[in-house]
Design an enzyme around this catalytic site. Structure first.
Site, PDB file in Angstrom:
ATOM      1  CG  HIS A  72       6.301  43.734   3.048  1.00 25.02           C
ATOM      2  ND1 HIS A  72       6.710  44.816   2.172  1.00 25.02           N
ATOM      3  CD2 HIS A  72       6.035  42.729   2.082  1.00 25.02           C
ATOM      4  CE1 HIS A  72       6.598  44.476   0.834  1.00 25.02           C
ATOM      5  NE2 HIS A  72       6.454  43.048   0.926  1.00 25.02           N
ATOM      6  CE1 TYR A 201       6.454  53.418   3.709  1.00 23.55           C
ATOM      7  CE2 TYR A 201       5.415  55.622   3.294  1.00 23.55           C
ATOM      8  CZ  TYR A 201       5.506  54.496   3.444  1.00 23.55           C
ATOM      9  OH  TYR A 201       4.109  53.728   3.845  1.00 23.55           O
ATOM     10  N   PRO A 292      -1.941  59.947   3.108  1.00 28.31           N
ATOM     11  CG  PRO A 292      -1.694  59.822   0.613  1.00 28.31           C
ATOM     12  CD  PRO A 292      -2.136  60.505   1.617  1.00 28.31           C
ATOM     13  CE  LYS A 296      -0.871  53.570  10.903  1.00 25.54           C
ATOM     14  NZ  LYS A 296      -0.788  52.306  10.977  1.00 25.54           N
ATOM     15  CE1 TYR A 384       4.222  53.013   6.993  1.00 21.75           C
ATOM     16  CE2 TYR A 384       4.177  50.425   7.354  1.00 21.75           C
ATOM     17  CZ  TYR A 384       4.154  51.739   6.457  1.00 21.75           C
ATOM     18  OH  TYR A 384       4.063  51.344   5.099  1.00 21.75           O
TER      19      TYR A 384
HETATM   20  C1  PHB Z   1       0.138  51.986  -1.720  1.00 24.54           C
HETATM   21  O1  PHB Z   1       0.762  50.797  -1.951  1.00 24.54           O
HETATM   22  O2  PHB Z   1      -0.660  52.357  -2.296  1.00 24.54           O
HETATM   23  C2  PHB Z   1       0.700  52.658  -0.416  1.00 24.54           C
HETATM   24  C3  PHB Z   1       1.827  52.135   0.347  1.00 24.54           C
HETATM   25  C4  PHB Z   1       2.003  52.787   1.451  1.00 24.54           C
HETATM   26  C5  PHB Z   1       1.550  54.266   1.962  1.00 24.54           C
HETATM   27  C6  PHB Z   1       0.496  54.784   0.967  1.00 24.54           C
HETATM   28  C7  PHB Z   1       0.238  53.962  -0.282  1.00 24.54           C
HETATM   29  O3  PHB Z   1       1.968  54.744   2.708  1.00 24.54           O
END
Ligand code: PHB
Ligand code: APR
Length: 390
Positions: A72, A201, A292, A296, A384
């Site tokens: 990505h 997000y 989460p 990280k 990120y």
């Molecule tokens: C996930 O795909 O489980 C996932 C992706 C991004 C995050 C946290 C979890 O920030």
């Protein structure tokens, strides 16, 4: 029994360390208290930084990752009914992230370890660590009905947040730094193609939501809930309803599919300092936890064990303890950067039940800033995708 490095825990940290040492010609034994099935079924996050992918590639355990992982180049932030793309690669000189489940990373590492014939024991019981201040620290455990003692040069505590290694360090040595959040995530794995190519997000008055994926056939979705939310209160219909409300946009549809797995995770930030005591070195979740939101956790664990492996190679090669002695300081620079970034992303995107309308407006202003100012967006992007040297 005797080995060079005794490793407690077969999560990403322990297994990757074992692999790095094996490649460098250093012996290790890995002791895991759960079954192989359990370790290979645990669903965890799924975003790998470029540096993590490079390390797994160099270690020769990334063939499937390169075949099946999805590269990505950006993520989307949604707020006030609009989606804004953060072009991670454009802002970071071409860095990317790879979507590949931590569960899959663990399966690949276990397969490589077993194929090499190097020792990895599942269902090791009553694991305990001893003589940490001496030159011969040891690990005692029971396996297949027999009692064993493993003498080591050093021990790596890779046994996660609830492990025994950190707890064994005498009182007064460690200082803990932590932050609890008044919310958690309810996550589902659904058998449906992801409705968006990139992660979304979403900040929403009803709470945060995240659209993620595991592959082109499986979606991974999360909604913010109370930190002690009872999963029984969340039948599938209610989860989808909430996801539609929080991720919904005019002209865009969230596709639903069978829910294969669901669970609630609490969120916390936690660090102990130092990350070493005598001949015990803590790595990964045993030493630090991040919420989460910044994805990280796994990446930090991998960085710790890379630092530890390099220090051990130097010690066995030249007899110099310099890098081992500097282990805590080297790791903590990245740990605290990730702690800050994860806390910041979390605070910007979640609705805090105790917050007022002033707080809400600050969040929205911050979101508008990171999606409109190239300087602010670059700061988010470089964190990120993972900062190089720190
Ligand atoms: C996930 O795909 O489980 C996932 C992706 C991004 C995050 C946290 C979890 O920030
Ligand atoms: N003896 C042996 N093994 C143990 C013990 C013990 N007493 N206690 C725990 N373990 C094992 C756990 O069963 C687990 O397999 O240690 C392993 C620790 O693995 P993780 O919890 O996955 O931690 P880590 O390897 O540091 O990986 C960090 O995992 O939790 C996620 O979000 C986190 O992505 C991050 C990554």
């Amino acid at each position: 029994m005797r080995t060079q490095v005794g490793i407690v825990g077969a999560g990403p940290a322990g297994l990757t360390l074992a692999r790095l040492l094996e490649v460098a010609g250093i012996e290790s034994v890995v002791l895991e208290n759960r079954s192989r099935d359990h370790v290979e079924q645990r669903i965890r996050a799924g975003v790998l930084e470029q540096g993590t992918v490079d390390l797994l590639t160099e270690a020769g355990v990334a063939d499937r990752l390169h075949r099946e992982g999805l590269v990505h180049h950006g993520i989307e932030l949604q707020f006030d009914g609009e989606r804004h793309r953060v072009p991670l690669s454009d802002l970071t000189g071409g860095s990317t992230i790879v979507i590949y489940g931590q569960t899959e990373v663990v399966k690949d590492l276990i397969q490589a370890r077993l194929a090499s014939g190097a020792p990895l024991y599942f269902e090791a019981e009553d694991v305990s660590v001893h003589e940490l201040e001496s030159e011969r620290p040891s690990i005692r455990f029971r396996h297949d009905g027999g009692k064993h003692e493993l003498e080591c040069d050093v021990i790596a505590g890779c046994d996660g947040f609830h492990g025994i290694c950190r707890e064994t360090i005498p009182a007064g040595v460690l200082t803990a730094f932590s932050r609890d959040y008044p919310y958690g995530w309810l996550g589902i794995l659904a058998a449906v193609a992801p409705s968006n190519e990139e992660l979304v997000y979403a900040h929403h008055e009803r709470g945060f939501a995240l659209l993620s994926l595991r592959s082109l056939e499986f979606s991974r979705l999360y909604v913010q809930v109370d930190h002690d939310e009872d999963i029984r209160e969340w039948p599938d219909d209610r989860i989808w309803e909430e996801l539609h409300a929080r991720l919904g946009l005019e002209g865009w549809n969230l596709a639903e599919g069978p829910v294969l797995e669901k669970g609630v995770t609490g969120m916390r930030s936690y660090v102990v300092e130092p990350m070493q005591y005598g001949r015990l070195y803590l790595a990964g979740d045993a030493a630090h936890i991040v919420p989460p939101t910044g994805a990280k956790g796994l990446n930090l664990a991998i960085h710790d064990v890379r630092t530890l492996a390099e220090a051990l190679v130097e010690w066995y090669g030249s007899g110099s303890r310099a890098a081992l002695d500097a282990y805590t300081a080297t790791c903590l620079r990245r740990v605290w950067r990730a702690e800050h970034f994860s806390w910041w992303m979390t605070s910007m995107l979640h609705r805090d039940p105790g917050d007022d309308s002033f707080g809400l407006r600050l969040q929205l202003s911050q979101l508008r800033y990171v999606t409109s100012s190239p300087a602010a967006a670059t700061s988010l992007a470089e964190n990120y995708v993972g900062l190089g040297t720190l």
